[in-house]
Scaffold this active site. Structure first.
Site, PDB file in Angstrom:
ATOM      1  N   SER A  47     -61.645  10.360 -58.126  1.00  0.00           N
ATOM      2  CA  SER A  47     -61.593  11.449 -57.150  1.00  0.00           C
ATOM      3  C   SER A  47     -62.927  12.204 -57.075  1.00  0.00           C
ATOM      4  CB  SER A  47     -60.439  12.417 -57.459  1.00  0.00           C
ATOM      5  OG  SER A  47     -60.697  13.159 -58.625  1.00  0.00           O
ATOM      6  N   HIS A  48     -63.854  11.938 -57.997  1.00  0.00           N
ATOM      7  CA  HIS A  48     -65.171  12.574 -57.916  1.00  0.00           C
ATOM      8  C   HIS A  48     -66.292  11.558 -58.113  1.00  0.00           C
ATOM      9  CE1 HIS A  48     -62.550  16.046 -58.039  1.00  0.00           C
ATOM     10  NE2 HIS A  48     -63.526  16.682 -57.431  1.00  0.00           N
ATOM     11  N   ARG A  52     -67.077  10.584 -52.944  1.00  0.00           N
ATOM     12  CA  ARG A  52     -67.560  11.928 -52.572  1.00  0.00           C
ATOM     13  C   ARG A  52     -68.888  11.901 -51.803  1.00  0.00           C
ATOM     14  NH1 ARG A  52     -64.108  16.397 -52.943  1.00  0.00           N
ATOM     15  NH2 ARG A  52     -62.530  15.746 -54.414  1.00  0.00           N
ATOM     16  N   PHE A 122     -69.145  20.098 -55.452  1.00  0.00           N
ATOM     17  CA  PHE A 122     -67.971  19.274 -55.144  1.00  0.00           C
ATOM     18  C   PHE A 122     -67.615  18.353 -56.297  1.00  0.00           C
ATOM     19  CE2 PHE A 122     -71.650  16.802 -53.941  1.00  0.00           C
ATOM     20  CZ  PHE A 122     -71.377  15.584 -54.555  1.00  0.00           C
ATOM     21  N   ALA A 181     -58.331  20.677 -62.406  1.00  0.00           N
ATOM     22  CA  ALA A 181     -58.071  21.591 -61.303  1.00  0.00           C
ATOM     23  C   ALA A 181     -56.958  22.528 -61.763  1.00  0.00           C
ATOM     24  CB  ALA A 181     -57.604  20.803 -60.079  1.00  0.00           C
ATOM     25  N   GLU A 189     -57.360  13.946 -55.058  1.00  0.00           N
ATOM     26  CA  GLU A 189     -56.244  13.025 -55.343  1.00  0.00           C
ATOM     27  C   GLU A 189     -55.319  12.925 -54.130  1.00  0.00           C
ATOM     28  OE1 GLU A 189     -55.573  11.027 -57.774  1.00  0.00           O
ATOM     29  OE2 GLU A 189     -57.197  11.643 -59.108  1.00  0.00           O
TER      30      GLU A 189
HETATM   31  P1  NDP Z   1     -56.510  15.435 -64.564  1.00  0.00           P
HETATM   32  O1  NDP Z   1     -55.180  16.056 -64.478  1.00  0.00           O
HETATM   33  O2  NDP Z   1     -56.670  14.025 -64.179  1.00  0.00           O
HETATM   34  O3  NDP Z   1     -57.079  15.595 -66.035  1.00  0.00           O
HETATM   35  C1  NDP Z   1     -57.224  16.866 -66.612  1.00  0.00           C
HETATM   36  C2  NDP Z   1     -57.708  16.801 -68.041  1.00  0.00           C
HETATM   37  O4  NDP Z   1     -56.601  16.488 -68.881  1.00  0.00           O
HETATM   38  C3  NDP Z   1     -58.750  15.734 -68.296  1.00  0.00           C
HETATM   39  O5  NDP Z   1     -59.665  16.233 -69.227  1.00  0.00           O
HETATM   40  C4  NDP Z   1     -57.921  14.565 -68.844  1.00  0.00           C
HETATM   41  O6  NDP Z   1     -58.647  13.678 -69.660  1.00  0.00           O
HETATM   42  C5  NDP Z   1     -56.878  15.317 -69.637  1.00  0.00           C
HETATM   43  N1  NDP Z   1     -55.631  14.570 -69.784  1.00  0.00           N
HETATM   44  C6  NDP Z   1     -54.937  13.901 -68.833  1.00  0.00           C
HETATM   45  N2  NDP Z   1     -53.822  13.363 -69.362  1.00  0.00           N
HETATM   46  C7  NDP Z   1     -53.808  13.694 -70.681  1.00  0.00           C
HETATM   47  C8  NDP Z   1     -52.930  13.443 -71.763  1.00  0.00           C
HETATM   48  N3  NDP Z   1     -51.824  12.734 -71.598  1.00  0.00           N
HETATM   49  N4  NDP Z   1     -53.249  13.947 -72.973  1.00  0.00           N
HETATM   50  C9  NDP Z   1     -54.362  14.669 -73.158  1.00  0.00           C
HETATM   51  N5  NDP Z   1     -55.236  14.943 -72.181  1.00  0.00           N
HETATM   52  C10 NDP Z   1     -54.961  14.466 -70.942  1.00  0.00           C
HETATM   53  O7  NDP Z   1     -57.580  16.323 -63.736  1.00  0.00           O
HETATM   54  P2  NDP Z   1     -57.457  16.978 -62.306  1.00  0.00           P
HETATM   55  O8  NDP Z   1     -56.894  15.997 -61.347  1.00  0.00           O
HETATM   56  O9  NDP Z   1     -56.814  18.303 -62.415  1.00  0.00           O
HETATM   57  O10 NDP Z   1     -59.009  17.199 -61.961  1.00  0.00           O
HETATM   58  C11 NDP Z   1     -59.845  16.080 -61.783  1.00  0.00           C
HETATM   59  C12 NDP Z   1     -61.272  16.516 -61.604  1.00  0.00           C
HETATM   60  O11 NDP Z   1     -61.432  17.199 -60.380  1.00  0.00           O
HETATM   61  C13 NDP Z   1     -61.841  17.437 -62.669  1.00  0.00           C
HETATM   62  O12 NDP Z   1     -62.983  16.799 -63.206  1.00  0.00           O
HETATM   63  C14 NDP Z   1     -62.248  18.700 -61.916  1.00  0.00           C
HETATM   64  O13 NDP Z   1     -63.439  19.326 -62.365  1.00  0.00           O
HETATM   65  C15 NDP Z   1     -62.459  18.154 -60.526  1.00  0.00           C
HETATM   66  N6  NDP Z   1     -62.310  19.212 -59.524  1.00  0.00           N
HETATM   67  C16 NDP Z   1     -63.441  19.734 -58.962  1.00  0.00           C
HETATM   68  C17 NDP Z   1     -63.340  20.739 -58.028  1.00  0.00           C
HETATM   69  C18 NDP Z   1     -64.556  21.367 -57.431  1.00  0.00           C
HETATM   70  O14 NDP Z   1     -64.402  22.264 -56.611  1.00  0.00           O
HETATM   71  N7  NDP Z   1     -65.750  21.006 -57.808  1.00  0.00           N
HETATM   72  C19 NDP Z   1     -62.028  21.254 -57.607  1.00  0.00           C
HETATM   73  C20 NDP Z   1     -60.924  20.659 -58.315  1.00  0.00           C
HETATM   74  C21 NDP Z   1     -61.062  19.658 -59.223  1.00  0.00           C
HETATM   75  P3  NDP Z   1     -59.002  12.172 -69.109  1.00  0.00           P
HETATM   76  O15 NDP Z   1     -60.011  12.379 -68.020  1.00  0.00           O
HETATM   77  O16 NDP Z   1     -59.529  11.456 -70.281  1.00  0.00           O
HETATM   78  O17 NDP Z   1     -57.713  11.600 -68.584  1.00  0.00           O
HETATM   79  O1  PYC Z   2     -60.763  17.749 -55.611  1.00  0.00           O
HETATM   80  O2  PYC Z   2     -59.864  19.744 -55.317  1.00  0.00           O
HETATM   81  C1  PYC Z   2     -60.819  18.968 -55.273  1.00  0.00           C
HETATM   82  C2  PYC Z   2     -62.122  19.488 -54.841  1.00  0.00           C
HETATM   83  C3  PYC Z   2     -62.338  20.597 -54.081  1.00  0.00           C
HETATM   84  C4  PYC Z   2     -63.709  20.689 -53.951  1.00  0.00           C
HETATM   85  C5  PYC Z   2     -64.254  19.666 -54.639  1.00  0.00           C
HETATM   86  N1  PYC Z   2     -63.280  18.944 -55.202  1.00  0.00           N
END
Ligand code: NDP
Ligand code: PYC
Length: 345
Positions: A47-48, A52, A122, A181, A189
């Site tokens: 997703s990143h 992107r 992003f 997030a 996602e």
């Molecule tokens: P996930 O829910 O996929 O993962 C969240 C964290 O939990 C990760 O560190 C992951 O490690 C860990 N994790 C997942 N499953 C387990 C488990 N069973 N046990 C222990 N740890 C676990 O992330 P999101 O979908 O919420 O976010 C994905 C990305 O999106 C992030 O990197 C975030 O920074 C980015 N994002 C960026 C935004 C922006 O504006 N720039 C906005 C929103 C999100 P692992 O990766 O090893 O699975």
């Molecule tokens: O995946 O939620 C997201 C996001 C928002 C801005 C950048 N990533």
């Protein structure tokens, strides 16, 4: 099975950087952006990753990010707050510029914060976190995004998906890092589900009328939900306060009003806080790193996994075998390189 191509991280870095250069980004912006996108793809954070690039180019074309921005560091003698103005460019180049000063001040004061203003962000936050854990520092990173998440009890987009990340250095081992997030899932996602024609899991989103939905289109038109109900809603609000209002930058509703769309990368600020565990633990019994290892072993000892472990496994595989891209992804990279900004609407 559809055809795939395997590229080394260096080869993918060169390709992505070339796409950004073709689109008019200067060397520092193109290099920094390519590094985080390739790191995302290498660590199986789809997703990143390369998906992107198009959004970044769309944002350049819309005139909402400056492709040739040169970030500027503003240092106040003796202050624990390091400020860098991204000059309307991407956050990643500004972070790379400010990292040495942030590290130096966190070491000398035990604690320091980096404020990035006027940036487009992003990407995932773990690249920032890992840059600090590599220096032996613990780190907290957060930023708003744009209003797409309804607060718990509400039914309209207001908060951002506001990512929140933390890291703790582990001598001789990959750091403890989580990065998520504060919505149930990242918006990326939802978009990936839409593109794949797959329904969303229950509980991710509501439609424009406030009813629960598993339809990605309806979710994109409605609102996403915070993770953990009122708890995620409160953390998302805290991020608006600390990494928006407190640093004099835009909140997620203001970002959406400024951009008028969620199809462009968000423009706002970012807050990064670095801690020296040795400085905090000084004079108290025990070595903080050794004590942390006892905790991690106890977690893993119960059969749980540490966050980022999936990423580190994917990273090791990519480093050993290369990064696998689908035929569609390769075609997209070729198209973006050939057409530059003409490739995006
Ligand atoms: P996930 O829910 O996929 O993962 C969240 C964290 O939990 C990760 O560190 C992951 O490690 C860990 N994790 C997942 N499953 C387990 C488990 N069973 N046990 C222990 N740890 C676990 O992330 P999101 O979908 O919420 O976010 C994905 C990305 O999106 C992030 O990197 C975030 O920074 C980015 N994002 C960026 C935004 C922006 O504006 N720039 C906005 C929103 C999100 P692992 O990766 O090893 O699975
Ligand atoms: O995946 O939620 C997201 C996001 C928002 C801005 C950048 N990533």
């Amino acid at each position: 099975m559809s055809e795939t191509t395997i590229l080394t991280t260096t080869a993918l870095q060169e390709r992505v950087e070339a796409i950004f250069r073709k689109a008019g980004l200067n060397v520092i912006q193109a290099g920094a952006l390519a590094r985080v996108i390739v790191a995302g793809e290498r660590d199986a954070c789809k997703s990143h990753g390369v998906y992107r690039i198009e959004g970044a180019l769309r944002t350049v074309k819309a005139g909402k990010v400056k492709p040739d921005a040169v970030p500027e560091l503003a240092l106040e003698e003796g202050s624990a707050i390091v400020k860098v103005n991204a000059a309307d460019g991407f956050a990643n180049a500004a972070f790379e510029l400010a990292l040495p000063k942030l590290t130096e001040r966190a070491r000398s004061s035990g604690l320091a914060a980096l404020v990035i203003n006027d940036c487009t962000h992003f990407s995932a936050l773990w690249p920032e976190v890992e840059a600090l854990t590599a220096e032996g520092l613990a780190a907290l990173v957060m930023c708003p995004s744009y209003a797409t998440v309804a607060p718990t009890g509400g039914n309209k987009p207001l908060l951002g998906t506001n990512p929140f990340a933390f890291g703790w250095p582990r001598p001789g081992k990959p750091p403890y890092v989580f990065d998520f997030a504060t919505s149930v899932a990242a918006r990326g996602e939802i978009e990936l589900h839409r593109r794949a024609g797959k329904p969303l899991p229950e509980g991710w989103a509501i439609d424009a009328e406030g009813n629960p939905t598993t339809d990605p289109e309806a979710a994109l038109a409605g609102a996403m939900l915070p993770f953990g109900g009122h708890k995620g809603s409160a953390i998302g609000t805290m991020i608006e306060l600390l990494a928006g209002i407190m640093i004099g930058d835009l909140t997620s509703p203001e970002v959406l009003a400024y951009l008028g769309t969620t199809t462009l990368a968000p423009f706002h600020g970012e807050l990064i806080i670095a801690f020296s565990p040795e400085a905090f633990a000084a004079g108290r019994p025990g070595n903080p790193f050794a004590r942390a290892e006892v905790l991690f072993e106890a977690i893993v000892g119960q059969g749980a996994r540490l966050p980022s472990q999936r990423r580190y496994v994917a990273r090791a595989k990519s480093e050993a075998e290369g990064i696998t891209l689908t035929a569609a992804e390769i075609e997209q990279l070729d198209r973006l390189l050939a057409l530059g900004l003409d490739a995006v609407a």
